[in-house]
Design a protein around this motif. Structure first.
Motif, mmCIF file in Angstrom:
data_model
loop_
_atom_site.group_PDB
_atom_site.id
_atom_site.type_symbol
_atom_site.label_atom_id
_atom_site.label_comp_id
_atom_site.label_asym_id
_atom_site.label_seq_id
_atom_site.Cartn_x
_atom_site.Cartn_y
_atom_site.Cartn_z
ATOM 1 N N LEU A 200 -13.623 -9.868 30.495
ATOM 2 C CA LEU A 200 -14.466 -8.352 31.052
ATOM 3 C C LEU A 200 -13.258 -8.022 32.224
ATOM 4 O O LEU A 200 -12.894 -6.829 32.430
ATOM 5 N N THR A 201 -12.627 -9.358 33.252
ATOM 6 C CA THR A 201 -12.413 -8.896 33.814
ATOM 7 C C THR A 201 -11.236 -9.028 33.808
ATOM 8 O O THR A 201 -10.060 -8.283 34.409
ATOM 9 N N LYS A 202 -10.021 -9.484 32.672
ATOM 10 C CA LYS A 202 -9.046 -9.776 33.421
ATOM 11 C C LYS A 202 -7.854 -8.662 32.308
ATOM 12 O O LYS A 202 -7.118 -7.755 32.200
ATOM 13 N N TYR A 203 -8.848 -8.292 30.578
ATOM 14 C CA TYR A 203 -8.330 -7.371 29.611
ATOM 15 C C TYR A 203 -8.578 -5.992 30.697
ATOM 16 O O TYR A 203 -7.620 -4.803 30.329
ATOM 17 N N ALA A 204 -9.413 -5.662 31.177
ATOM 18 C CA ALA A 204 -9.613 -4.552 31.899
ATOM 19 C C ALA A 204 -8.869 -4.333 32.538
ATOM 20 O O ALA A 204 -8.378 -2.893 32.881
ATOM 21 N N GLN A 205 -7.972 -4.937 32.928
ATOM 22 C CA GLN A 205 -6.506 -4.461 33.645
ATOM 23 C C GLN A 205 -5.472 -4.929 33.107
ATOM 24 O O GLN A 205 -4.079 -5.302 33.766
ATOM 25 N N TRP A 206 -5.544 -5.151 31.819
ATOM 26 C CA TRP A 206 -4.287 -5.735 31.095
ATOM 27 C C TRP A 206 -2.909 -4.615 31.292
ATOM 28 O O TRP A 206 -2.326 -5.157 31.692
ATOM 29 N N ASP A 207 -3.573 -3.301 31.164
ATOM 30 C CA ASP A 207 -2.278 -2.173 31.641
ATOM 31 C C ASP A 207 -1.733 -2.278 32.424
ATOM 32 O O ASP A 207 -0.874 -1.722 32.705
ATOM 33 N N VAL A 208 -2.802 -2.232 33.773
ATOM 34 C CA VAL A 208 -2.018 -2.766 34.791
ATOM 35 C C VAL A 208 -1.426 -3.637 34.906
ATOM 36 O O VAL A 208 -0.412 -3.477 36.038
ATOM 37 N N ASP A 209 -1.199 -4.672 35.000
ATOM 38 C CA ASP A 209 -0.835 -6.397 34.804
ATOM 39 C C ASP A 209 0.275 -6.541 34.016
ATOM 40 O O ASP A 209 0.435 -7.492 33.879
ATOM 41 N N SER A 210 -0.173 -5.983 33.089
ATOM 42 C CA SER A 210 0.936 -6.213 31.470
ATOM 43 C C SER A 210 2.509 -6.496 32.286
ATOM 44 O O SER A 210 3.493 -7.424 31.553
ATOM 45 N N ASN A 211 2.852 -5.994 33.500
ATOM 46 C CA ASN A 211 4.128 -5.577 34.258
ATOM 47 C C ASN A 211 4.460 -7.131 34.717
ATOM 48 O O ASN A 211 5.201 -6.136 35.930
ATOM 49 N N LEU A 212 3.465 -7.868 35.655
ATOM 50 C CA LEU A 212 3.504 -7.994 36.885
ATOM 51 C C LEU A 212 4.804 -9.331 36.477
ATOM 52 O O LEU A 212 5.514 -9.100 37.364
ATOM 53 N N ILE A 213 4.958 -10.353 35.656
ATOM 54 C CA ILE A 213 5.165 -11.035 35.306
ATOM 55 C C ILE A 213 6.993 -9.943 35.734
ATOM 56 O O ILE A 213 7.613 -10.787 36.211
ATOM 57 N N ALA A 214 7.036 -9.266 35.039
ATOM 58 C CA ALA A 214 8.633 -8.739 34.756
ATOM 59 C C ALA A 214 8.772 -7.947 36.439
ATOM 60 O O ALA A 214 10.228 -8.444 36.162
ATOM 61 N N GLU A 215 7.919 -7.510 37.203
ATOM 62 C CA GLU A 215 8.069 -6.910 38.861
ATOM 63 C C GLU A 215 8.185 -8.021 39.414
ATOM 64 O O GLU A 215 9.130 -7.759 40.704
ATOM 65 N N THR A 216 8.068 -9.432 39.656
ATOM 66 C CA THR A 216 7.889 -10.619 40.142
ATOM 67 C C THR A 216 8.512 -11.567 39.957
ATOM 68 O O THR A 216 9.984 -11.205 39.775
ATOM 69 N N TYR A 217 7.966 -12.443 38.940
ATOM 70 C CA TYR A 217 8.716 -14.033 39.239
ATOM 71 C C TYR A 217 9.686 -13.545 38.411
ATOM 72 O O TYR A 217 11.388 -14.150 38.471
ATOM 73 N N ASP A 218 10.092 -12.501 37.149
ATOM 74 C CA ASP A 218 11.294 -12.315 36.435
ATOM 75 C C ASP A 218 12.258 -12.003 36.491
ATOM 76 O O ASP A 218 13.405 -11.681 36.370
ATOM 77 N N SER A 219 12.014 -10.717 38.325
ATOM 78 C CA SER A 219 12.425 -9.979 38.862
ATOM 79 C C SER A 219 13.442 -10.856 39.939
ATOM 80 O O SER A 219 14.507 -10.125 40.804
ATOM 81 N N VAL A 220 13.299 -11.964 40.477
ATOM 82 C CA VAL A 220 13.596 -12.723 41.606
ATOM 83 C C VAL A 220 15.002 -12.557 42.021
ATOM 84 O O VAL A 220 15.744 -12.008 42.798
ATOM 85 N N GLU A 221 16.073 -12.932 40.629
ATOM 86 C CA GLU A 221 17.122 -13.313 40.622
ATOM 87 C C GLU A 221 17.736 -12.061 40.846
ATOM 88 O O GLU A 221 18.860 -11.535 41.181
ATOM 89 N N ASP A 222 17.136 -10.836 39.713
ATOM 90 C CA ASP A 222 18.028 -9.220 39.443
ATOM 91 C C ASP A 222 17.732 -8.952 40.646
ATOM 92 O O ASP A 222 18.819 -7.991 41.099
ATOM 93 N N VAL A 223 16.882 -8.676 41.512
ATOM 94 C CA VAL A 223 16.596 -8.409 43.628
ATOM 95 C C VAL A 223 17.467 -8.720 43.795
ATOM 96 O O VAL A 223 18.461 -8.129 44.436
#
Length: 786
Positions: free
Chosen positions: A476-499
């Motif tokens: 209930l907590t995680k998947y209710a936010q799935w659309d909001v947080d589905s790009n979390l890793i892409a915008e944070t962890y995976d973007s460190v070197e690109d940024v």
């Protein structure tokens, strides 16, 4: 009876293992989902994603590199005060230091499992004294580890550190008073204090309640000598663990969030009547997601940790115990805590009488509730007499929640509707799982209570049900936010070197973010205007409201406040790709698209002003008050805000801002002001792990402004000579420099840290001597082994 219990072989590691592997099974499916669908580590929702993951990774790297001032924390803040509430004193954090910083996101779930295992083991150790046999003590530990409070606070993560460590301190207190055991209590006091000073304040209140209830129930009997020793051990433990307390206290005294007293009826009654209903049902129903309101929409309900649910057994055992043992200390403790929950001023006693509502102290009476439940169940005759009636009452009270799904009301158009629920499907899922627990418990009670391994059967059922209801809560907590947080890793962890590759390193500057996740600055190791941390430098809390920015738990300046970006040396804004159209529609002045990464479009600020510059004019507080808060940044790009004493000292260096210029707040004027500030910039600016340095070469004496939060921990030198730091612009800093070439150095030392560290070190040395004395006395006693 206690002596017999403690001669039995301890099952601590069995409870530890049961809780650990149950937690592994709880998280495993969601980790698999993230690995398959998200291509990375487990992420959850809200605070866990925006704070806990990146706090652990950033703090891991910062500690290993050394330093005292964190530029990546909002506009810049002292590291110790910013993170001591969240993790800096936690033994779990220090254990995680063996993990490379880059791998910390993958270590979060193992740490959660470890915390639940430690909590279960601690609950078991405390319960052994009060519960008849080992099987039921083990059940008490499992109930505590997987209570609704623990499952709910996965969302906050660092709250579980407190849940895990508290039972050991309570058990040590029992040992000290009842068995006259010396030496252990100071250790657990120190560890709980250094772990989290905020929660320790509530623990101190609860220990007082617990102590007097135990004395009233005649379980604690102590004379003056033992009382003095207990007071000595308490003070010694506080002294040993105060290393982070004094720095935090000095900072919190300046934080407006900590100074919020009650007034009038607020001491006695909650402002919304629904708050009482939420408190009542928090013991009956499994918890909803922390950021949702379900049964009740009015009142302070989100993110409050308002739950006292026990898996499967619920509150029935506690009710039966209180009826059966009316004069038992547990009954006294639970009744006092119920009163505290329903009276605002008593509830706030666990938070230094702050009027902000939280229920984050519930884990302590929950531990007692677990003990009371298992005490009752371990006594078959008593349970036979009292539990059926309590179970029927619990069932009836839980069923009353259905009323909220059928009560008639009106919608926004005036039509009659049934039910007051925002999300009926979510309510029925929670209600159905809770009722399933009641039914399973009732069936087990009916068919298995006479079996020889009844305790083991119930323990297995509790752990199994914890997986069911825990998985539902996580879903209930995680998947209710799935659309909001589905790009979390892409915008944070995976973007460190690109940024890092996209942003130049030719000068110090801040960044901003739009439509992206919180705390990007921690991932990219840069100061970012969008920041989520409630314990940053107090002057940030003072500065932002003066320029039209609400600052409570986070900093979120609106993009429309464009002049603030020039004042604060923001050079780039990272715009999430899916929000770029929304950003460009704002048509903000001075921003040009200069590049992109996989996750972001990069916009550069044409009106960027490098860090460190001078002014030609000053503005007074009276003048600035004539300007709306949202437009004051335009004026502060033109003139520095000084108080009367500063005007007397530096008025000869600056001209007073003419009143007619207060109305010239257009885009062209802003661009011209930024150009003037750039032209008056310092020759060089370098950010360091302990502050910053700058070089100037002005033709005349100047007052140099830095958009760095003012903090008592800063000291400054100009050409090696001490210099006074001026607090300007309601929370930022400036320093006077003479004409010619100068070298400026600002160095940050955490206020109070040196004193508190010395006190802790001395106390630890005293504690060591105290332990040696105890050991020698123990060895000298007749019959002791040599």
């Amino acid at each position: 009876m206690q002596t017999t219990i403690f001669k039995q072989k301890s099952n601590y590691w069995r409870v530890f293992a049961l809780c650990f592997f149950t937690a592994v099974l709880l998280f495993a499916p969601h980790c698999i989902v993230d690995a398959v669908a998200g291509g990375g580590y487990f992420h959850y929702a809200g605070d866990f994603n925006d704070q806990q993951i990146n706090f652990y990774q950033y703090a891991n790297a910062f500690v290993k590199n050394g330093g005292s001032f964190s530029w990546a924390t909002d506009l810049g803040s002292g590291f110790v005060n910013s993170y001591s509430f969240y993790l800096l004193g936690s033994p779990f954090f220090w254990l995680s230091m063996v993990v490379p910083a880059r791998l910390m996101p993958w270590a979060m779930v193992p740490l959660l499992c470890l915390k639940m295992a430690v909590a279960g083991g601690g609950g078991y150790l405390w319960a052994r004294r009060w519960v008849r046999d080992e099987t039921w003590s083990m059940l008490a530990g499992c109930l505590y580890a997987f209570s609704g409070f623990s499952i709910y606070n996965i969302f906050f993560n660092h709250f579980l550190d407190v849940v895990a460590l508290f039972p050991y301190m309570l058990a040590a207190l029992d040992d000290a008073v009842i068995d006259d055991k010396k030496g252990a209590f100071p250790f657990w006091v120190a560890l709980n204090l250094v772990d989290n000073y905020f929660f320790f304040a509530g623990q101190a209140v609860f220990l007082i309640i617990y102590f007097f209830c135990m004395a009233a129930g005649r379980r604690y009997e102590l004379g003056l000598r033992k009382f003095v020793r207990l007071a000595w051990e308490t003070a010694l433990g506080c002294a040993c663990g105060c290393v982070l307390l004094l720095p935090a206290g000095l900072s919190l005294l300046q934080n407006p969030r900590t100074i919020d007293p009650f007034s009038g009826y607020g001491y006695l009654f909650y402002g919304k009547s629904q708050q009482y209903g939420a408190i009542f049902y928090s013991t009956l129903l499994m918890p909803d997601a922390p950021y949702f309101k379900d049964l009740f929409q009015e009142g302070i309900l989100k993110h409050t940790s308002l739950t006292a649910y026990l898996p499967l057994v619920g509150v029935a055992g506690g009710l039966a115990f209180c009826r059966a043992r009316e004069r038992h200390p547990f009954t006294y403790v639970l009744k006092v805590c119920v009163a505290c929950a329903f009276v605002p001023v008593l509830n706030s006693a666990f938070y230094a009488l702050n009027s902000s509502y939280y229920a984050r102290w519930y884990y302590m009476p929950i531990l007692v509730l677990c003990g009371a439940t298992c005490y009752l169940l371990s006594r078959p005759a008593l349970a036979e007499q009292r539990l059926p009636r309590a179970l029927r009452l619990t069932t009836f009270l839980t069923l009353t929640a259905v009323v909220f799904a059928v009560v008639p009301g009106k919608d926004d158009d005036g039509n009659t509707v049934f039910g007051v629920l925002d999300e009926p499907a979510r309510f029925w899922a929670i209600f159905g799982m809770t009722m399933l627990g009641i039914v399973i418990f009732a069936l087990l009670w009916h068919f298995c209570r006479h079996k020889r391994r009844w305790g083991a059967i119930l323990t297995a059922a509790v752990l199994g049900f914890s997986l069911l209801y825990g998985s539902l809560h996580l879903s209930l907590t995680k998947y209710a936010q799935w659309d909001v947080d589905s790009n979390l890793i892409a915008e944070t962890y995976d973007s460190v070197e690109d940024v890092a590759a996209a942003l130049p390193d030719d000068a110090f500057y801040r960044i901003d973010a739009y439509g992206a996740h919180n705390n990007l600055g921690l991932w990219f190791n840069r100061s970012c205007l969008q920041f989520f941390n409630s314990t940053v430098a107090p002057s940030i809390m003072a500065f932002y409201p003066e320029v039209g920015v609400k600052r409570d738990v986070n900093s979120k300046p609106d993009a429309e406040n464009y002049a603030l970006r020039g004042l604060l040396s923001v050079r780039y804004t990272l715009v999430a790709k899916d929000k770029e159209t929304e950003w460009t529609d704002k048509d903000l002045p001075g921003w040009q698209r200069t590049g992109e990464t996989d996750a972001y479009a990069l916009y550069e600020n044409e009106n960027w002003v490098p860090m460190g510059f001078t002014y030609d004019c000053y503005v007074t507080a009276d003048q600035l008050e004539r300007v709306s808060e949202e437009e004051r940044a335009q004026i502060l790009c033109r003139a520095i805000l000084l108080d009367d004493d500063q005007i007397s000292a530096f008025g000869s260096l600056l001209e007073p801002l003419p009143d007619e210029e207060l109305t010239d707040r257009g885009e062209d004027a802003y661009a011209a002001d930024c150009a003037a500030r750039r032209a008056a910039g310092v020759a060089a600016f370098t950010a360091t792990d302990t502050g910053f340095t700058a070089k100037t070469a002005y033709d005349a004496d100047e007052l140099v402004f830095f958009s760095v939060p003012y903090d008592d921990g800063f000291s400054a030198t100009v050409n090696g000579e001490p210099a006074a730091i001026e607090k300007v612009d309601d929370g930022l800093m400036a320093v006077y420099v003479p004409a010619g070439e100068n070298e400026i150095e600002f160095t940050y030392h955490t206020p109070g840290l040196k004193v508190s560290a010395c006190v802790s070190a001395a106390a630890i040395a005293v504690y060591g001597v105290y332990l040696l004395v105890i050991i020698r006395k123990r060895k000298s006693q007749p019959g002791s082994k040599r």
